[in-house]
Write a protein that holds these residues in place. Sequence first.
Motif, short mmCIF file in Angstrom:
data_model
loop_
_atom_site.label_atom_id
_atom_site.label_comp_id
_atom_site.label_asym_id
_atom_site.label_seq_id
_atom_site.Cartn_x
_atom_site.Cartn_y
_atom_site.Cartn_z
N ASP A 653 -2.08 2.67 -3.64
CA ASP A 653 -1.00 3.53 -4.13
C ASP A 653 0.36 3.14 -3.58
O ASP A 653 1.34 3.85 -3.77
CB ASP A 653 -1.29 5.00 -3.76
CG ASP A 653 -2.56 5.52 -4.41
OD1 ASP A 653 -2.82 5.12 -5.57
OD2 ASP A 653 -3.30 6.29 -3.77
N GLY A 654 0.41 2.01 -2.88
CA GLY A 654 1.68 1.53 -2.36
C GLY A 654 2.11 2.20 -1.07
O GLY A 654 3.28 2.07 -0.68
N ARG A 655 1.20 2.88 -0.38
CA ARG A 655 1.53 3.54 0.88
C ARG A 655 1.01 2.72 2.04
O ARG A 655 -0.02 2.06 1.93
CB ARG A 655 0.93 4.94 0.91
CG ARG A 655 1.49 5.87 -0.16
CD ARG A 655 0.72 7.17 -0.22
NE ARG A 655 -0.68 6.95 -0.55
CZ ARG A 655 -1.54 7.91 -0.85
NH1 ARG A 655 -1.13 9.16 -0.87
NH2 ARG A 655 -2.79 7.62 -1.14
N PRO A 656 1.70 2.75 3.20
CA PRO A 656 1.23 1.98 4.36
C PRO A 656 -0.18 2.39 4.76
O PRO A 656 -0.54 3.57 4.74
CB PRO A 656 2.26 2.34 5.45
CG PRO A 656 3.49 2.74 4.71
CD PRO A 656 3.00 3.41 3.45
N THR A 657 -0.99 1.41 5.13
CA THR A 657 -2.38 1.68 5.52
C THR A 657 -2.48 2.18 6.95
O THR A 657 -3.53 2.66 7.36
CB THR A 657 -3.23 0.41 5.39
OG1 THR A 657 -2.71 -0.59 6.31
CG2 THR A 657 -3.18 -0.14 3.97
N GLY A 658 -1.41 2.05 7.72
CA GLY A 658 -1.47 2.42 9.14
C GLY A 658 -1.84 1.25 10.03
O GLY A 658 -1.94 1.40 11.24
N ALA A 659 -2.04 0.07 9.44
CA ALA A 659 -2.36 -1.12 10.22
C ALA A 659 -1.10 -1.68 10.86
O ALA A 659 0.02 -1.21 10.60
CB ALA A 659 -3.03 -2.17 9.32
N LEU A 660 -1.28 -2.69 11.69
CA LEU A 660 -0.13 -3.34 12.32
C LEU A 660 0.85 -3.82 11.25
O LEU A 660 0.46 -4.38 10.23
CB LEU A 660 -0.60 -4.53 13.15
CG LEU A 660 -1.23 -4.23 14.51
CD1 LEU A 660 -1.74 -5.51 15.15
CD2 LEU A 660 -0.22 -3.55 15.44
N GLY A 661 2.13 -3.60 11.51
CA GLY A 661 3.18 -4.01 10.59
C GLY A 661 3.76 -5.36 10.98
O GLY A 661 3.31 -6.02 11.92
N PRO A 662 4.80 -5.81 10.27
CA PRO A 662 5.33 -7.16 10.47
C PRO A 662 6.29 -7.25 11.65
O PRO A 662 6.82 -6.25 12.13
CB PRO A 662 6.06 -7.42 9.16
CG PRO A 662 6.53 -6.07 8.71
CD PRO A 662 5.45 -5.11 9.14
N GLN A 663 6.50 -8.46 12.08
CA GLN A 663 7.58 -8.80 13.02
C GLN A 663 8.27 -10.02 12.44
O GLN A 663 7.85 -11.15 12.63
CB GLN A 663 7.03 -9.10 14.42
CG GLN A 663 8.14 -9.37 15.44
CD GLN A 663 7.60 -9.73 16.82
OE1 GLN A 663 6.44 -10.10 16.95
NE2 GLN A 663 8.43 -9.62 17.83
N ASN A 664 9.34 -9.77 11.66
CA ASN A 664 9.98 -10.87 10.97
C ASN A 664 10.74 -11.76 11.94
O ASN A 664 10.92 -11.44 13.12
CB ASN A 664 10.89 -10.37 9.84
CG ASN A 664 12.00 -9.46 10.33
OD1 ASN A 664 12.77 -9.83 11.21
ND2 ASN A 664 12.09 -8.26 9.77
N VAL A 665 11.18 -12.89 11.42
CA VAL A 665 11.81 -13.90 12.27
C VAL A 665 13.06 -13.36 12.93
O VAL A 665 13.33 -13.64 14.10
CB VAL A 665 12.12 -15.16 11.43
CG1 VAL A 665 12.93 -16.16 12.25
CG2 VAL A 665 10.83 -15.80 10.93
N LEU A 666 13.83 -12.54 12.21
CA LEU A 666 15.04 -11.97 12.78
C LEU A 666 14.73 -11.05 13.96
O LEU A 666 15.57 -10.83 14.83
CB LEU A 666 15.83 -11.21 11.72
CG LEU A 666 16.37 -12.05 10.55
CD1 LEU A 666 17.04 -11.16 9.53
CD2 LEU A 666 17.33 -13.12 11.05
N SER A 667 13.48 -10.52 13.98
CA SER A 667 13.07 -9.62 15.06
C SER A 667 12.24 -10.33 16.13
O SER A 667 11.69 -9.69 17.01
CB SER A 667 12.27 -8.45 14.48
OG SER A 667 13.04 -7.72 13.54
N GLY A 668 12.13 -11.65 16.02
CA GLY A 668 11.42 -12.40 17.05
C GLY A 668 10.09 -12.97 16.63
O GLY A 668 9.40 -13.58 17.44
N GLY A 669 9.68 -12.77 15.37
CA GLY A 669 8.43 -13.33 14.92
C GLY A 669 8.47 -14.85 14.91
O GLY A 669 9.43 -15.45 14.43
N THR A 670 7.44 -15.49 15.45
CA THR A 670 7.43 -16.94 15.55
C THR A 670 6.00 -17.45 15.67
O THR A 670 5.06 -16.66 15.83
CB THR A 670 8.25 -17.42 16.76
OG1 THR A 670 8.31 -18.85 16.75
CG2 THR A 670 7.63 -16.94 18.06
#
Length: 825
Positions: A653-670
Amino acid sequence: MPFNTALSGIRAASSDLRITGNNIANASTTGFKASRAEFGDVYASTILGGGGNLIGSGVRIQDVAQQFTQGNISFTENELDLAVSGTGFFVVSNDGDRNYTRAGTFGLDEDGFVVNSVGARLQGFTADAAGNVGGILDDLRIDSGNQAPRQTTLVESALLLDSRESVLQSVGSTFATDGSTIGDAQTGLQTPVTTRVEGTSVPVAAGFDFTANAITFDVALSGASGNNGTVSVALDFNNGAPASLNTLADANAVAAAINAQLFAPLSGAQSPIDVVASVVNDGGGQFHIDLQALQDGEASTVSVTSGLNTGVIGLAGDPTDSSGTPAANNGYQATSLDFTGPDGNTVTYTSQQFGSAAQTASELNALAGISATASTTAVLRGQVSVPANPTDTGYVNQNGNLVINLNGVDLSSNSLLELEAEINALTTSTLPGISASFDAASGDLTVTSAVGDNLTFTISSTDDGDSIEVSGSGVATTEVLEADPGADGLSTVVSPGVQNLSAATGNAVVTGGSIDIVMDEGYSVANITPLGVLFNANFLANIQPAVINQFDPSDQSTYNHATSLTIFDSLGNPHVMTQYFVKQAYDPDDPTTSPNQWLMNVLIDGQNVGDPLPGETTPTLASFNVHFNQDGTLNRTLTDDMLISNWEPLDADGRPTGALGPQNVLSGGTLPIPTPSTSSNFQIDLTGSTQFGDDFSVDSVDQDGFTTGQLSGISIDDSGVVFARFSNGEAQIIAQIGLADFPNEQGLQQIGDTMWAENFDSGVPNISAPGTAALGAIQSGALEESNVDLSQQLVNLIIAQRNFQASAKTIETADQTTQTIINLR
């Protein structure tokens, strides 16, 4: 005396019988090892020796030696039945005491420990969550509970891309309709009014004689889009008129003669005009003849110059009419555009006056190198309790009697919110491609035609003052339709003097659509005439570069290859990741391109997962450059590192599952992905991918995540590695069975239940994995049978019996000899 010697023989034979009997008794005992009696003779001697003529003193048992030869392997259907093929003993823990056995009849107890038939726990080297086997020997346990899910952190794909594929994208140009009338709401009549000159009613039986008399007059037409001019009509018997005028049929013959001359003038100097005559039966023996222009809705003028005897056929003297009025339209004028292709040829296209955006777009799409899309938007204003200006009436439906007609379909909802549902229910039937969206904040209803058809609104109501207010996507003043059942032009809702208010009876509001035009590479447009209607005067400045056939996951013509696989979030929920491969053009002047370059676009559950632009939050398309060498192998130097760092796991239904979310590159994802993972990020690795002149194929694909699973079975390989199979298709290493070997197997202490214990004579055990050092292999689903040879044991039994009998005979003989000596006198 030989008695002691004979007794030692009886004792030895009795022991041999017991050993042989024990072997025979355990002939079917799993893992049992046969024993044999080892005897030694007994001699009495002094310290200095007895010389060479010593007489023996009998026999004694030196050892009861077990024979650790391999027993036969019999196969069973129990995965936990184990057999050692070769050297080694299973290690078991019996209430903390470490014992050893060759009997592999194992099963599970209530706590999941692997135990034998007396509850001793099998020992093994346990594995961690990643399946790495450690070096600490412990109770082997198989947990029958759920296997915890593991999120995907790595996707490995080895693909074959087809080098023969063509580049699908190119760079063209685009512009849009932005003239002053685009999207404006236009008012007008529901149906067009045709210019008509009505005659005067006259008797049918006039008795006019066309053989002796003539009727003459001139008919003129001006302001029409067709044939204008003047035609002189002469009605007599020789020019098609009846002999006399006595019946209605004669009147129709007169009209036919008029039309024949209007379409083919008698005078060669005159041209046909677009006017037609028709007979109107007024009843009571009366009739008249009307003249009307052929084109509906044109503000043309028809005039009749009175001639001779026109009153006889019902034509009024010198009548003139210029009442032609068009129906409500979108206000679009016929516009010409010159399109020039890469070959230099120019094609001129002219749109139809008042043509819908959908019609114009369809005609443009028929031109080579041109594509167009259209859409139309209209807004019905919500009800305003205190109008800010006299025209700010909004939606008024006083008693629920207002009926709105949209494109010929009556809609009877009693509010704009209900109207939203009613329109959307008809979008695939009577209102094709038309949808509605209600804005609760403003109370407005937005109506959209996805294909660019005109949106035409009319209303009807029995309540004076019911109204709707319609605005388009343009900037012009909104238009109002108000019900006026009394036909008095007065409003009971809006104050007098409203300038933009028109009686709804016979009136309509039309909103036209806009058109987006895309020209292929090498095409240009010029000479748009007239300017300001569909296109403004600065249209050349508004032409922008455009990607032709830009990637669209819903359009297979925009990508060359695609493949999908299932990945998992941190809660074990499955998601579909799709990789789309688009071949790229090579530009020798651009060092970032190469002759063998592809773009891989990644979507998860059909959603973008690329990092947002700086200062924004909306995910972008995740795209990665993939380059290949001239030999078709992957060019790791030019190929991008592939990190998916903006995936928000969503449910159906397009709602968050409650699982771990993202950490994009601007936020330090690498890269690399940390263990354990702290986000939904994962890596894609295309190692092994190639580009050859062959059909696209997926050579291998794997990912390291899985959903929750229940234990469905176990398997044990010949190295003793225990695999647990789960309902999610995963197989996890639980442990590895340990085997023990001893420097002196014969020194092991028997403790019963086919188990042995270590002692001083056996030496310290060497415990290791099966198949290492001198240890044997594990056979799962099998048991080692007793190594007792029954035939040999039965022979041994006979021999022991004969030995016993012979020793007893020795005593009997010695007794007789002794008796003889005693009886000497």
